[in-house]
Design a protein around this motif. Structure first.
Motif, PDB file in Angstrom:
ATOM      1  N   THR A 145     -11.037  -8.751   6.195  1.00 53.97           N
ATOM      2  CA  THR A 145     -10.036  -9.045   5.161  1.00 53.97           C
ATOM      3  C   THR A 145      -9.564 -10.483   5.320  1.00 53.97           C
ATOM      4  O   THR A 145      -9.468 -10.999   6.427  1.00 53.97           O
ATOM      5  CB  THR A 145      -8.830  -8.104   5.248  1.00 53.97           C
TER       6      THR A 145
ATOM      7  N   GLN B  69     -28.028  -1.403  -0.344  1.00 47.66           N
ATOM      8  CA  GLN B  69     -27.149  -2.588  -0.330  1.00 47.66           C
ATOM      9  C   GLN B  69     -25.782  -2.261   0.275  1.00 47.66           C
ATOM     10  O   GLN B  69     -25.429  -1.095   0.448  1.00 47.66           O
ATOM     11  CB  GLN B  69     -26.942  -3.098  -1.763  1.00 47.66           C
ATOM     12  N   ASP B  70     -25.045  -3.309   0.577  1.00 51.83           N
ATOM     13  CA  ASP B  70     -23.670  -3.118   1.016  1.00 51.83           C
ATOM     14  C   ASP B  70     -22.778  -2.988  -0.214  1.00 51.83           C
ATOM     15  O   ASP B  70     -23.130  -3.448  -1.298  1.00 51.83           O
ATOM     16  CB  ASP B  70     -23.221  -4.303   1.877  1.00 51.83           C
ATOM     17  N   PRO B  71     -21.635  -2.352  -0.076  1.00 50.92           N
ATOM     18  CA  PRO B  71     -20.710  -2.234  -1.213  1.00 50.92           C
ATOM     19  C   PRO B  71     -20.217  -3.621  -1.642  1.00 50.92           C
ATOM     20  O   PRO B  71     -19.801  -4.430  -0.813  1.00 50.92           O
ATOM     21  CB  PRO B  71     -19.559  -1.395  -0.648  1.00 50.92           C
TER      22      PRO B  71
ATOM     23  N   TYR C  28      -9.473   1.706   4.636  1.00 52.44           N
ATOM     24  CA  TYR C  28      -9.645   2.250   3.302  1.00 52.44           C
ATOM     25  C   TYR C  28     -10.053   3.729   3.383  1.00 52.44           C
ATOM     26  O   TYR C  28     -10.807   4.117   4.266  1.00 52.44           O
ATOM     27  CB  TYR C  28     -10.783   1.544   2.563  1.00 52.44           C
TER      28      TYR C  28
ATOM     29  N   PHE D 124     -17.531  -5.741  -3.902  1.00 54.83           N
ATOM     30  CA  PHE D 124     -16.201  -5.619  -4.488  1.00 54.83           C
ATOM     31  C   PHE D 124     -16.224  -5.974  -5.974  1.00 54.83           C
ATOM     32  O   PHE D 124     -16.790  -7.001  -6.381  1.00 54.83           O
ATOM     33  CB  PHE D 124     -15.244  -6.543  -3.737  1.00 54.83           C
TER      34      PHE D 124
ATOM     35  N   LEU E  87     -11.506  -6.164   1.055  1.00 55.40           N
ATOM     36  CA  LEU E  87     -12.444  -6.005   2.161  1.00 55.40           C
ATOM     37  C   LEU E  87     -13.817  -6.501   1.723  1.00 55.40           C
ATOM     38  O   LEU E  87     -14.349  -6.057   0.705  1.00 55.40           O
ATOM     39  CB  LEU E  87     -12.502  -4.536   2.547  1.00 55.40           C
ATOM     40  N   THR E  88     -14.387  -7.423   2.499  1.00 52.64           N
ATOM     41  CA  THR E  88     -15.754  -7.883   2.261  1.00 52.64           C
ATOM     42  C   THR E  88     -16.632  -7.307   3.363  1.00 52.64           C
ATOM     43  O   THR E  88     -16.361  -7.519   4.556  1.00 52.64           O
ATOM     44  CB  THR E  88     -15.828  -9.421   2.266  1.00 52.64           C
ATOM     45  N   PHE E  89     -17.679  -6.609   2.972  1.00 52.98           N
ATOM     46  CA  PHE E  89     -18.535  -5.919   3.924  1.00 52.98           C
ATOM     47  C   PHE E  89     -19.708  -6.782   4.364  1.00 52.98           C
ATOM     48  O   PHE E  89     -20.213  -7.621   3.605  1.00 52.98           O
ATOM     49  CB  PHE E  89     -19.099  -4.636   3.302  1.00 52.98           C
ATOM     50  N   GLY E  90     -20.152  -6.566   5.605  1.00 44.21           N
ATOM     51  CA  GLY E  90     -21.420  -7.124   6.038  1.00 44.21           C
ATOM     52  C   GLY E  90     -22.555  -6.326   5.416  1.00 44.21           C
ATOM     53  O   GLY E  90     -22.325  -5.336   4.709  1.00 44.21           O
ATOM     54  N   LYS E  91     -23.785  -6.747   5.694  1.00 44.76           N
ATOM     55  CA  LYS E  91     -24.938  -6.091   5.072  1.00 44.76           C
ATOM     56  C   LYS E  91     -25.298  -4.757   5.724  1.00 44.76           C
ATOM     57  O   LYS E  91     -26.149  -4.041   5.217  1.00 44.76           O
ATOM     58  CB  LYS E  91     -26.153  -7.026   5.087  1.00 44.76           C
TER      59      LYS E  91
ATOM     60  N   TYR F  59     -15.731  -0.589  -5.882  1.00 38.12           N
ATOM     61  CA  TYR F  59     -16.919  -1.198  -5.313  1.00 38.12           C
ATOM     62  C   TYR F  59     -18.164  -0.643  -5.996  1.00 38.12           C
ATOM     63  O   TYR F  59     -18.200   0.531  -6.393  1.00 38.12           O
ATOM     64  CB  TYR F  59     -17.013  -0.903  -3.800  1.00 38.12           C
TER      65      TYR F  59
ATOM     66  N   GLN G 180     -19.215 -13.515   3.390  1.00 35.08           N
ATOM     67  CA  GLN G 180     -19.652 -12.224   3.903  1.00 35.08           C
ATOM     68  C   GLN G 180     -19.848 -12.274   5.419  1.00 35.08           C
ATOM     69  O   GLN G 180     -20.511 -13.167   5.947  1.00 35.08           O
ATOM     70  CB  GLN G 180     -20.957 -11.825   3.230  1.00 35.08           C
TER      71      GLN G 180
END
Lengths: 113, 114
Positions: free
Chosen positions: A91, B41-43, B103, B45, A101-105, B35, A2
């Motif tokens: 990505t 919180q964050d999304p 996206y 996957f 896609l990995t999101f930050g907090k 998601y 992350q």
């Protein structure tokens, strides 16, 4: 892995500037920035694809330092409408079927009058 | 311009029930991502499909399954619902042919398990 965002929260007065940072311990092939208002869907702001790339969207711009694996989002002369949570996303590769896609907090930005 | 359509917008289910969430991507988008986003919180996957085949899997419980159909719409099936499944569920679509882009998210389905 992350991405790490900082700061967690920012409070601004209308017209002030802010910078939100995003970093990763893994190589960033692309960095995305999104803004999400409470209870709504994330809205795409911009994508940066290569080191040194900078982009702008009205008074919001971003840069991508590939060497440091960092991206920064710059908000200048903030407006009330800029309030929301800003997420960076990374990505793992440049394309193909695995463009996950990995999101930050997230960074909660509040702009007050 | 056409957007990503999700249905239903809101869903209330009891524990141990099942739920089906639907996602209609933007026309000509070949990839769909699901998601889950808890409060504050964050999304996170869950799963993705490229050209109707599962392309990646994240932290999706075994109680959940998903598929993409011939018309590219996707469904997320959730069984034996638990209180902790209460969240916003977003799908997003993208075209992986041509220039890379961000996206496009649907408006989400708010699932409440009681």
């Amino acid at each position: 892995q992350q991405p790490v965002q900082s700061p967690q929260a920012v409070i601004l007065r209308e017209g002030e500037d802010a910078v939100i940072n995003c970093s990763s311990s893994k190589a960033l092939y692309s960095v995305h920035w999104y803004r999400q208002k409470h209870g709504e869907a994330p809205v795409f702001l911009m994508i940066l694809l290569k080191g040194g790339e900078q982009k702008g969207h009205e008074k919001i711009s971003a840069s991508f330092n590939e060497k440091k694996q960092q991206s920064s989002l710059y908000l200048t002369a903030s407006q009330l409408s800029y309030s929301g949570t800003y997420f960076c996303g990374a990505t793992p590769r440049s394309g193909g079927s695995n463009y996950k896609l990995t999101f930050g907090k997230g960074t909660l930005l509040t702009v007050n009058p | 311009a056409a957007g990503v359509i999700q249905s239903p917008r809101h869903l209330i289910k009891e524990k141990r029930e099942t739920a089906t969430l639907k996602c209609y991507p933007i026309p000509r988008h070949d990839t769909v991502y699901w998601y889950q986003q808890g409060p504050g919180q964050d999304p996170q996957f869950l799963i993705s499909f490229y050209e109707k085949m599962q392309s990646d899997k994240g932290s999706i419980p075994d109680r959940f399954s998903a598929q993409q159909f011939s018309d590219y719409h996707s469904e997320l099936n959730m069984s034996s619902l638990e209180l902790g499944d209460s969240a916003l569920y977003f799908c997003a679509s993208i075209s992986l042919t041509g220039a890379m882009e961000g996206y496009t998210f649907g408006s989400g389905t708010r699932l409440t398990v009681v």
